[in-house]
Design a protein around this motif. Structure first.
Motif, PDB file in Angstrom:
ATOM      1  N   PHE A  37       0.490  -6.381   1.754  1.00 42.77           N
ATOM      2  CA  PHE A  37       0.605  -5.257   2.675  1.00 42.77           C
ATOM      3  C   PHE A  37       0.730  -5.824   4.085  1.00 42.77           C
ATOM      4  O   PHE A  37       0.463  -6.990   4.322  1.00 42.77           O
ATOM      5  CB  PHE A  37      -0.652  -4.378   2.608  1.00 42.77           C
ATOM      6  CG  PHE A  37      -0.780  -3.565   1.348  1.00 42.77           C
ATOM      7  CD1 PHE A  37      -1.171  -4.153   0.156  1.00 42.77           C
ATOM      8  CD2 PHE A  37      -0.529  -2.199   1.373  1.00 42.77           C
ATOM      9  CE1 PHE A  37      -1.302  -3.396  -1.005  1.00 42.77           C
ATOM     10  CE2 PHE A  37      -0.660  -1.437   0.220  1.00 42.77           C
ATOM     11  CZ  PHE A  37      -1.043  -2.045  -0.966  1.00 42.77           C
ATOM     12  N   GLU A  44       0.306   2.504  10.725  1.00 45.45           N
ATOM     13  CA  GLU A  44      -0.465   2.521   9.500  1.00 45.45           C
ATOM     14  C   GLU A  44      -0.109   1.309   8.634  1.00 45.45           C
ATOM     15  O   GLU A  44       0.992   0.749   8.730  1.00 45.45           O
ATOM     16  CB  GLU A  44      -0.183   3.809   8.717  1.00 45.45           C
ATOM     17  CG  GLU A  44      -0.698   5.054   9.402  1.00 45.45           C
ATOM     18  CD  GLU A  44      -0.566   6.279   8.513  1.00 45.45           C
ATOM     19  OE1 GLU A  44      -1.028   7.356   8.941  1.00 45.45           O
ATOM     20  OE2 GLU A  44      -0.006   6.174   7.412  1.00 45.45           O
ATOM     21  N   GLU A  46       1.199  -0.612   5.536  1.00 44.93           N
ATOM     22  CA  GLU A  46       2.262  -0.295   4.582  1.00 44.93           C
ATOM     23  C   GLU A  46       2.373  -1.388   3.524  1.00 44.93           C
ATOM     24  O   GLU A  46       2.104  -2.569   3.789  1.00 44.93           O
ATOM     25  CB  GLU A  46       3.601  -0.132   5.291  1.00 44.93           C
ATOM     26  CG  GLU A  46       4.108  -1.375   5.997  1.00 44.93           C
ATOM     27  CD  GLU A  46       5.509  -1.220   6.550  1.00 44.93           C
ATOM     28  OE1 GLU A  46       6.180  -0.217   6.249  1.00 44.93           O
ATOM     29  OE2 GLU A  46       5.945  -2.113   7.307  1.00 44.93           O
ATOM     30  N   GLY A  47       2.763  -0.978   2.338  1.00 43.76           N
ATOM     31  CA  GLY A  47       2.975  -1.927   1.275  1.00 43.76           C
ATOM     32  C   GLY A  47       4.261  -2.684   1.467  1.00 43.76           C
ATOM     33  O   GLY A  47       5.251  -2.131   1.957  1.00 43.76           O
ATOM     34  N   THR A  50       4.718  -5.934  -4.632  1.00 42.25           N
ATOM     35  CA  THR A  50       3.718  -6.099  -5.673  1.00 42.25           C
ATOM     36  C   THR A  50       4.271  -6.994  -6.765  1.00 42.25           C
ATOM     37  O   THR A  50       5.497  -7.132  -6.925  1.00 42.25           O
ATOM     38  CB  THR A  50       3.308  -4.758  -6.318  1.00 42.25           C
ATOM     39  OG1 THR A  50       4.397  -4.270  -7.135  1.00 42.25           O
ATOM     40  CG2 THR A  50       2.945  -3.712  -5.286  1.00 42.25           C
ATOM     41  N   THR A  99      -5.613  -5.415  -7.648  1.00 39.72           N
ATOM     42  CA  THR A  99      -6.254  -4.371  -8.432  1.00 39.72           C
ATOM     43  C   THR A  99      -6.215  -4.767  -9.898  1.00 39.72           C
ATOM     44  O   THR A  99      -5.240  -5.376 -10.354  1.00 39.72           O
ATOM     45  CB  THR A  99      -5.583  -2.994  -8.227  1.00 39.72           C
ATOM     46  OG1 THR A  99      -6.236  -2.040  -9.083  1.00 39.72           O
ATOM     47  CG2 THR A  99      -4.098  -3.044  -8.580  1.00 39.72           C
ATOM     48  N   ARG A 104      -0.774   0.064 -11.381  1.00 39.63           N
ATOM     49  CA  ARG A 104      -0.528   0.430  -9.982  1.00 39.63           C
ATOM     50  C   ARG A 104       0.538  -0.459  -9.354  1.00 39.63           C
ATOM     51  O   ARG A 104       0.875  -0.288  -8.176  1.00 39.63           O
ATOM     52  CB  ARG A 104      -1.820   0.373  -9.193  1.00 39.63           C
ATOM     53  CG  ARG A 104      -2.861   1.344  -9.702  1.00 39.63           C
ATOM     54  CD  ARG A 104      -3.897   1.691  -8.690  1.00 39.63           C
ATOM     55  NE  ARG A 104      -4.863   2.640  -9.220  1.00 39.63           N
ATOM     56  CZ  ARG A 104      -4.685   3.956  -9.251  1.00 39.63           C
ATOM     57  NH1 ARG A 104      -3.577   4.484  -8.788  1.00 39.63           N
ATOM     58  NH2 ARG A 104      -5.615   4.727  -9.759  1.00 39.63           N
ATOM     59  N   SER A 107       3.515   1.098  -7.433  1.00 42.53           N
ATOM     60  CA  SER A 107       3.352   1.750  -6.133  1.00 42.53           C
ATOM     61  C   SER A 107       2.423   0.891  -5.287  1.00 42.53           C
ATOM     62  O   SER A 107       2.038  -0.200  -5.681  1.00 42.53           O
ATOM     63  CB  SER A 107       2.777   3.158  -6.310  1.00 42.53           C
ATOM     64  OG  SER A 107       1.417   3.074  -6.698  1.00 42.53           O
ATOM     65  N   PHE A 108       2.058   1.400  -4.137  1.00 39.61           N
ATOM     66  CA  PHE A 108       1.170   0.678  -3.237  1.00 39.61           C
ATOM     67  C   PHE A 108      -0.167   1.403  -3.074  1.00 39.61           C
ATOM     68  O   PHE A 108      -0.825   1.302  -2.042  1.00 39.61           O
ATOM     69  CB  PHE A 108       1.841   0.497  -1.871  1.00 39.61           C
ATOM     70  CG  PHE A 108       3.068  -0.368  -1.905  1.00 39.61           C
ATOM     71  CD1 PHE A 108       4.314   0.170  -1.605  1.00 39.61           C
ATOM     72  CD2 PHE A 108       2.985  -1.709  -2.234  1.00 39.61           C
ATOM     73  CE1 PHE A 108       5.454  -0.622  -1.632  1.00 39.61           C
ATOM     74  CE2 PHE A 108       4.126  -2.512  -2.255  1.00 39.61           C
ATOM     75  CZ  PHE A 108       5.362  -1.962  -1.954  1.00 39.61           C
ATOM     76  N   SER A 109      -0.571   2.110  -4.126  1.00 42.62           N
ATOM     77  CA  SER A 109      -1.782   2.919  -4.028  1.00 42.62           C
ATOM     78  C   SER A 109      -3.003   2.255  -4.665  1.00 42.62           C
ATOM     79  O   SER A 109      -2.886   1.582  -5.676  1.00 42.62           O
ATOM     80  CB  SER A 109      -1.548   4.265  -4.730  1.00 42.62           C
ATOM     81  OG  SER A 109      -0.489   4.960  -4.132  1.00 42.62           O
ATOM     82  N   ASP A 110      -4.165   2.495  -4.020  1.00 44.85           N
ATOM     83  CA  ASP A 110      -5.465   2.202  -4.636  1.00 44.85           C
ATOM     84  C   ASP A 110      -5.688   0.752  -5.027  1.00 44.85           C
ATOM     85  O   ASP A 110      -6.180   0.469  -6.122  1.00 44.85           O
ATOM     86  CB  ASP A 110      -5.671   3.111  -5.855  1.00 44.85           C
ATOM     87  CG  ASP A 110      -5.702   4.568  -5.454  1.00 44.85           C
ATOM     88  OD1 ASP A 110      -5.207   5.411  -6.214  1.00 44.85           O
ATOM     89  OD2 ASP A 110      -6.221   4.860  -4.360  1.00 44.85           O
ATOM     90  N   ASN A 112      -8.029  -2.372  -4.549  1.00 42.49           N
ATOM     91  CA  ASN A 112      -9.430  -2.350  -4.159  1.00 42.49           C
ATOM     92  C   ASN A 112     -10.005  -3.701  -3.760  1.00 42.49           C
ATOM     93  O   ASN A 112     -11.182  -3.778  -3.384  1.00 42.49           O
ATOM     94  CB  ASN A 112     -10.293  -1.706  -5.250  1.00 42.49           C
ATOM     95  CG  ASN A 112      -9.940  -2.214  -6.623  1.00 42.49           C
ATOM     96  OD1 ASN A 112      -9.180  -3.159  -6.774  1.00 42.49           O
ATOM     97  ND2 ASN A 112     -10.483  -1.580  -7.649  1.00 42.49           N
TER      98      ASN A 112
END
Length: 124
Positions: A37, A44, A46-47, A50, A99, A104, A107-110, A112
């Motif tokens: 990221f 903000e 951004e990804g 991945t 993660t 996932r 996408s670039f969500s969640d 951790n």
């Protein structure tokens, strides 16, 4: 304890290249998703890209497609981001993330687990 340690950032002229590295420790799951990221000042996070463990799947933000390449060396537990044809708008703090929810990677969500970041500055 999971640790992600980025390195390889620096200053470069527009059109130049850099390779970022992320050393991963403390994750024993063989199936995971790793990502890069970035966050520029006042913007903000951004990804960027991945990669699924094993390297069978990669995903890129439109802004870096064709210029950046994500890869991994499982023997070294290291993930890389090769950045070519750098532009001033690529200037940002770059973060490595992980993660265990491998799905996932689409996408670039969640994500951790996060590293501390490495600064990339591209001069015009």
């Amino acid at each position: 304890q999971v640790q992600l340690m980025e390195s390889g950032g620096g200053s470069v002229q527009a059109g130049g290249s850099l390779r970022l590295s992320c050393a991963v420790s403390g994750i024993t799951n063989s199936r995971k998703c790793m990502a890069w990221f970035r966050q520029a000042p006042g913007k903000e996070r951004e990804g960027v890209a991945t990669i699924l463990s094993g390297g069978s799947y990669t995903y890129y933000a439109d802004s870096v497609k064709g210029r950046f390449t994500i890869s991994q060396d499982n023997a070294k537990n290291t993930v890389y981001l090769q950045m070519n044809s750098l532009k001033p708008e690529d200037t940002a703090m770059y973060y490595c993330a992980a993660t265990l929810e491998w799905y996932r990677c689409t996408s670039f969500s969640d994500f951790n687990y996060w590293g501390q970041g490495t600064q990339v500055t591209v001069a015009s």
